[in-house]
Design a protein around this motif. Structure first.
Motif, PDB file in Angstrom:
ATOM      1  N   ILE A  46       0.842  -1.204   0.000  1.00  0.00           N
ATOM      2  CA  ILE A  46       0.000   0.000   0.000  1.00  0.00           C
ATOM      3  C   ILE A  46       0.873   1.249   0.000  1.00  0.00           C
ATOM      4  O   ILE A  46       0.631   2.201  -0.756  1.00  0.00           O
ATOM      5  CB  ILE A  46      -0.960  -0.010   1.207  1.00  0.00           C
ATOM      6  CG1 ILE A  46      -2.040  -1.071   0.998  1.00  0.00           C
ATOM      7  CG2 ILE A  46      -1.595   1.364   1.414  1.00  0.00           C
ATOM      8  CD1 ILE A  46      -2.907  -1.317   2.214  1.00  0.00           C
ATOM      9  N   ASN A  47       1.926   1.251   0.825  1.00  0.00           N
ATOM     10  CA  ASN A  47       2.831   2.398   0.869  1.00  0.00           C
ATOM     11  C   ASN A  47       3.553   2.596  -0.455  1.00  0.00           C
ATOM     12  O   ASN A  47       3.771   3.726  -0.889  1.00  0.00           O
ATOM     13  CB  ASN A  47       3.830   2.250   2.014  1.00  0.00           C
ATOM     14  CG  ASN A  47       3.203   2.489   3.360  1.00  0.00           C
ATOM     15  OD1 ASN A  47       2.166   3.144   3.470  1.00  0.00           O
ATOM     16  ND2 ASN A  47       3.804   1.953   4.398  1.00  0.00           N
ATOM     17  N   GLN A  48       3.917   1.492  -1.119  1.00  0.00           N
ATOM     18  CA  GLN A  48       4.570   1.612  -2.421  1.00  0.00           C
ATOM     19  C   GLN A  48       3.625   2.230  -3.444  1.00  0.00           C
ATOM     20  O   GLN A  48       4.031   3.071  -4.249  1.00  0.00           O
ATOM     21  CB  GLN A  48       5.056   0.238  -2.911  1.00  0.00           C
ATOM     22  CG  GLN A  48       6.213  -0.314  -2.124  1.00  0.00           C
ATOM     23  CD  GLN A  48       7.419   0.601  -2.139  1.00  0.00           C
ATOM     24  OE1 GLN A  48       7.803   1.135  -3.169  1.00  0.00           O
ATOM     25  NE2 GLN A  48       8.004   0.822  -0.974  1.00  0.00           N
ATOM     26  N   GLN A  49       2.356   1.830  -3.418  1.00  0.00           N
ATOM     27  CA  GLN A  49       1.382   2.415  -4.325  1.00  0.00           C
ATOM     28  C   GLN A  49       1.152   3.884  -4.002  1.00  0.00           C
ATOM     29  O   GLN A  49       0.969   4.704  -4.910  1.00  0.00           O
ATOM     30  CB  GLN A  49       0.067   1.637  -4.270  1.00  0.00           C
ATOM     31  CG  GLN A  49       0.175   0.259  -4.880  1.00  0.00           C
ATOM     32  CD  GLN A  49      -1.115  -0.523  -4.788  1.00  0.00           C
ATOM     33  OE1 GLN A  49      -2.172   0.022  -4.517  1.00  0.00           O
ATOM     34  NE2 GLN A  49      -1.020  -1.824  -5.018  1.00  0.00           N
ATOM     35  N   CYS A  50       1.202   4.230  -2.719  1.00  0.00           N
ATOM     36  CA  CYS A  50       1.074   5.638  -2.332  1.00  0.00           C
ATOM     37  C   CYS A  50       2.248   6.458  -2.856  1.00  0.00           C
ATOM     38  O   CYS A  50       2.062   7.601  -3.296  1.00  0.00           O
ATOM     39  CB  CYS A  50       0.990   5.768  -0.814  1.00  0.00           C
ATOM     40  SG  CYS A  50      -0.576   5.212  -0.138  1.00  0.00           S
ATOM     41  N   GLU A  52       3.851   5.872  -5.569  1.00  0.00           N
ATOM     42  CA  GLU A  52       3.623   6.068  -6.995  1.00  0.00           C
ATOM     43  C   GLU A  52       2.623   7.188  -7.234  1.00  0.00           C
ATOM     44  O   GLU A  52       2.782   8.001  -8.144  1.00  0.00           O
ATOM     45  CB  GLU A  52       3.123   4.768  -7.628  1.00  0.00           C
ATOM     46  CG  GLU A  52       4.162   3.670  -7.671  1.00  0.00           C
ATOM     47  CD  GLU A  52       3.592   2.335  -8.102  1.00  0.00           C
ATOM     48  OE1 GLU A  52       2.422   2.278  -8.536  1.00  0.00           O
ATOM     49  OE2 GLU A  52       4.318   1.332  -8.006  1.00  0.00           O
ATOM     50  N   LYS A  53       1.578   7.243  -6.413  1.00  0.00           N
ATOM     51  CA  LYS A  53       0.563   8.294  -6.549  1.00  0.00           C
ATOM     52  C   LYS A  53       1.072   9.632  -6.032  1.00  0.00           C
ATOM     53  O   LYS A  53       0.497  10.675  -6.332  1.00  0.00           O
ATOM     54  CB  LYS A  53      -0.715   7.906  -5.798  1.00  0.00           C
ATOM     55  CG  LYS A  53      -1.394   6.695  -6.362  1.00  0.00           C
ATOM     56  CD  LYS A  53      -1.945   6.965  -7.738  1.00  0.00           C
ATOM     57  CE  LYS A  53      -2.664   5.745  -8.271  1.00  0.00           C
ATOM     58  NZ  LYS A  53      -3.138   5.935  -9.616  1.00  0.00           N
ATOM     59  N   ASP A  54       2.161   9.612  -5.269  1.00  0.00           N
ATOM     60  CA  ASP A  54       2.742  10.826  -4.707  1.00  0.00           C
ATOM     61  C   ASP A  54       3.091  11.823  -5.802  1.00  0.00           C
ATOM     62  O   ASP A  54       2.908  13.027  -5.637  1.00  0.00           O
ATOM     63  CB  ASP A  54       3.973  10.467  -3.880  1.00  0.00           C
ATOM     64  CG  ASP A  54       4.669  11.682  -3.297  1.00  0.00           C
ATOM     65  OD1 ASP A  54       3.970  12.526  -2.703  1.00  0.00           O
ATOM     66  OD2 ASP A  54       5.904  11.778  -3.421  1.00  0.00           O
ATOM     67  N   ASP A 101       9.282   4.222   4.360  1.00  0.00           N
ATOM     68  CA  ASP A 101       8.066   4.013   3.597  1.00  0.00           C
ATOM     69  C   ASP A 101       7.151   5.219   3.749  1.00  0.00           C
ATOM     70  O   ASP A 101       6.216   5.392   2.996  1.00  0.00           O
ATOM     71  CB  ASP A 101       7.328   2.760   4.071  1.00  0.00           C
ATOM     72  CG  ASP A 101       7.905   1.501   3.465  1.00  0.00           C
ATOM     73  OD1 ASP A 101       8.614   1.619   2.445  1.00  0.00           O
ATOM     74  OD2 ASP A 101       7.645   0.414   3.995  1.00  0.00           O
ATOM     75  N   ASP A 102       7.430   6.048   4.766  1.00  0.00           N
ATOM     76  CA  ASP A 102       6.642   7.248   4.973  1.00  0.00           C
ATOM     77  C   ASP A 102       6.830   8.176   3.775  1.00  0.00           C
ATOM     78  O   ASP A 102       7.935   8.334   3.260  1.00  0.00           O
ATOM     79  CB  ASP A 102       7.103   7.945   6.257  1.00  0.00           C
ATOM     80  CG  ASP A 102       6.163   9.054   6.682  1.00  0.00           C
ATOM     81  OD1 ASP A 102       5.046   9.109   6.154  1.00  0.00           O
ATOM     82  OD2 ASP A 102       6.552   9.843   7.554  1.00  0.00           O
ATOM     83  N   LEU A 103       5.733   8.778   3.324  1.00  0.00           N
ATOM     84  CA  LEU A 103       5.802   9.622   2.136  1.00  0.00           C
ATOM     85  C   LEU A 103       6.606  10.891   2.371  1.00  0.00           C
ATOM     86  O   LEU A 103       7.328  11.339   1.505  1.00  0.00           O
ATOM     87  CB  LEU A 103       4.382  10.003   1.690  1.00  0.00           C
ATOM     88  CG  LEU A 103       3.506   8.865   1.205  1.00  0.00           C
ATOM     89  CD1 LEU A 103       2.129   9.384   0.854  1.00  0.00           C
ATOM     90  CD2 LEU A 103       4.126   8.181   0.016  1.00  0.00           C
TER      91      LEU A 103
END
Length: 135
Positions: A46-50, A52-54, A101-103
């Motif tokens: 989920i964090n990896q997908q976030c 990407e959306k970042d 993993d934090d954005l």
């Protein structure tokens, strides 16, 4: 399908299979299926997908920051460009340095400095934000 509906269909000559109904609490379902390792893997994905959306969200956030600098502090195009490059480089450096993993590791570093942006956000959402000046 309940019993009444099933009986009505049987009277009409329709062959109805009787499937058992199971009642399971969502909490019991999650506990029995997901192991802690699976939960960690799921959160990592989920964090990896976030991340990407970042990139998609970052453009809008960057525009908001740049517009505020222009309106309230008088930054021109050159200063906005220089600031934007420095901000992007710092964000990239922090994400790589802290390998999180934090954005936004900046939030944690600002909190260490005593700048609790989360609290500021609550204040802004609760009230009309105070501005530096009206232009």
């Amino acid at each position: 399908m309940n019993r009444k509906e099933r009986r009505n269909l049987q009277r009409q000559g329709v062959q109805v299979s009787k499937d058992p109904t199971l009642n399971i609490k969502l909490s019991a379902l999650g506990k029995s299926i997901m192991t802690p390792e699976m939960q960690m893997a799921m959160m990592h994905e989920i964090n990896q997908q976030c991340l990407e959306k970042d990139d998609l969200l970052a453009l809008d956030v960057d525009c908001m920051v740049l517009w505020t600098l222009h309106r309230h502090l008088g930054f021109g195009v050159k200063r906005l460009h220089d600031f934007y490059l420095a901000m992007a480089a710092e964000h990239r450096r922090m994400r790589e340095f802290y390998e999180m993993d934090d954005l936004y590791p900046e939030r944690l570093k600002l909190k260490e400095l005593g700048a609790d942006v989360e609290q500021w956000q609550k204040e802004v959402l609760a009230n009309e934000p105070k501005t530096l000046g009206k232009r």
